[in-house]
Design an enzyme around this catalytic site. Structure first.
Site, mmCIF file in Angstrom:
data_model
loop_
_atom_site.group_PDB
_atom_site.id
_atom_site.type_symbol
_atom_site.label_atom_id
_atom_site.label_comp_id
_atom_site.label_asym_id
_atom_site.label_seq_id
_atom_site.Cartn_x
_atom_site.Cartn_y
_atom_site.Cartn_z
ATOM 1 N N ASP A 171 -13.480 21.943 20.312
ATOM 2 C CA ASP A 171 -12.026 21.539 20.398
ATOM 3 C C ASP A 171 -11.686 20.458 21.252
ATOM 4 O O ASP A 171 -10.835 19.071 21.402
ATOM 5 C CB ASP A 171 -10.992 22.256 20.933
ATOM 6 C CG ASP A 171 -11.355 22.201 22.177
ATOM 7 O OD1 ASP A 171 -12.377 22.356 22.751
ATOM 8 O OD2 ASP A 171 -10.489 23.140 22.639
ATOM 9 N N LYS A 177 -9.565 23.858 39.337
ATOM 10 C CA LYS A 177 -7.209 23.864 39.681
ATOM 11 C C LYS A 177 -7.355 23.848 40.921
ATOM 12 O O LYS A 177 -6.132 23.997 41.764
ATOM 13 C CB LYS A 177 -6.581 24.923 39.364
ATOM 14 C CG LYS A 177 -7.087 25.438 38.336
ATOM 15 C CD LYS A 177 -5.936 26.137 37.473
ATOM 16 C CE LYS A 177 -6.614 25.994 35.369
ATOM 17 N NZ LYS A 177 -6.956 26.511 35.106
#
Ligand code: GTP
Length: 308
Positions: free
Chosen positions: A99, A149
């Site tokens: 993707d 993160k």
């Protein structure tokens, strides 16, 4: 090519169209990946969810004689999917997340990989706010660690979802469901993992906002190449009776009625937009119907009428 994911974040569009086949600025997403992959290489597709549909599209392409299809009975994750293709990966290979839209120079990345002689090279992308991604820490071109993160990121460089890997990496992937990003790369660091930074086009098309950004980027590129005069693409057999505010992609056979407000959206193949409707920052799935005067804003409308 890793094309076995569910595409949950693009539901309800991906209920009827597998993510690699989702039309983006006039072409299925997978075509953009095949533009970037080395054109003389064999391509192994790791199929799972909607595998048959993806395979039959790929077999219809002219270059399909270099394609190999590997089925997964159950989704094995990104690492497990690669391990599952091991019999085809006895030489150096590239991996592409299915993707990612980019204009990566694969040859330059492979040359960089050879110059460093590591076990693998990860394409890296600089982003403004890396706190919601996995970030790499670097020593020169060498990756020293991965931080998921981080509130206080060591760099702005994130994993861009494209790799050059030596076959030795396969021995580092355990059996079963495995994430290459989270479970294998952190351990491969000590064997020499390098980071190939690149600029230019890069976007993942996993969510509605990122799909719309990618659509805009691709349409803008076509404008700059002189192929279209503004970032609006209307398939030749679509029928449009309202004004379109860029960027907009109207797919084959789609119909847009009178007095509609159509802005920043994709109205895909065979979709119908009734008179006076508003479609803004949205995707209308192939064959879906927007009723007269309905408003579809910041959402994806599925073929069955469900919207998320
Ligand atoms: P979401 O469900 O919205 O997260 O989409 P996704 O699973 O398609 O994408 P994700 O970003 O999690 O995965 C990155 C790439 O790996 C995508 O191209 C997926 O198609 C692919 N992928 C993810 N999991 C698997 C898997 O279990 N098997 C295979 N073959 N491919 C996978």
């Amino acid at each position: 090519m890793l094309v076995g994911g569910f595409g949950t974040r693009l539901l309800p569009l991906t209920e009827t169209v597998p993510k690699p086949l989702v039309p983006l600025a006039g072409r299925p997403i997978i075509d953009y990946l095949l533009d970037v992959a080395p054109h003389d290489a064999e391509v192994v597709f790791t199929l799972s969810y909607s595998g048959e549909e993806i395979r039959s599209y790929l077999e219809s392409r002219e270059d399909s004689d270099r394609f190999i299809f590997v089925d997964e009975e159950e989704p094995l994750g990104t690492g497990g999917a690669i391990k599952n293709c091991a019999e085809h990966l006895d030489e150096e290979f590239m991996v592409f997340n299915g993707d990612i839209i980019s204009d990566l120079d694969s040859k330059a990345m492979i040359d960089f990989h050879h110059a460093n002689e590591g076990i693998g090279t990860i394409a890296l992308r600089e982003v403004e706010d890396p706190t919601r991604f996995g970030v790499v820490d670097m020593d020169g071109d060498r990756i020293t660690s991965f931080v998921e993160k981080p509130p206080d990121p060591p760099t702005n460089l994130i994993n861009a979802g494209m790799y050059v890997l030596g076959p030795e990496i396969l021995d580092m992937i355990p059996e079963g469901k495995v994430s290459i990003e989270r479970e294998v790369f952190p351990k491969a660091v000590e064997h020499g993992l390098f980071g190939f930074r690149f600029d230019g086009l890069w976007t993942d098309v996993g969510t509605l906002p990122s799909y719309l950004l990618a659509m805009n980027d691709l349409l803008e590129r076509r404008v700059s190449r002189g192929e279209i005069s503004e970032p609006v693409l209307v398939a030749p057999d679509a029928s449009v009776e309202s004004e379109l505010t860029a960027p907009v992609d109207v797919g084959k056979g789609a119909r847009i009625g009178k007095g509609c407000r159509i802005r920043n959206c994709a109205i895909l193949e065979g979709a119908v937009v009734g008179d006076g409707a508003v479609v803004d920052s949205a995707i209308v799935s192939p064959g879906a119907v927007v009723r007269e005067k309905d408003v579809i804003a910041a959402s994806i409308l599925g073929r069955s009428g469900e919207r998320i």
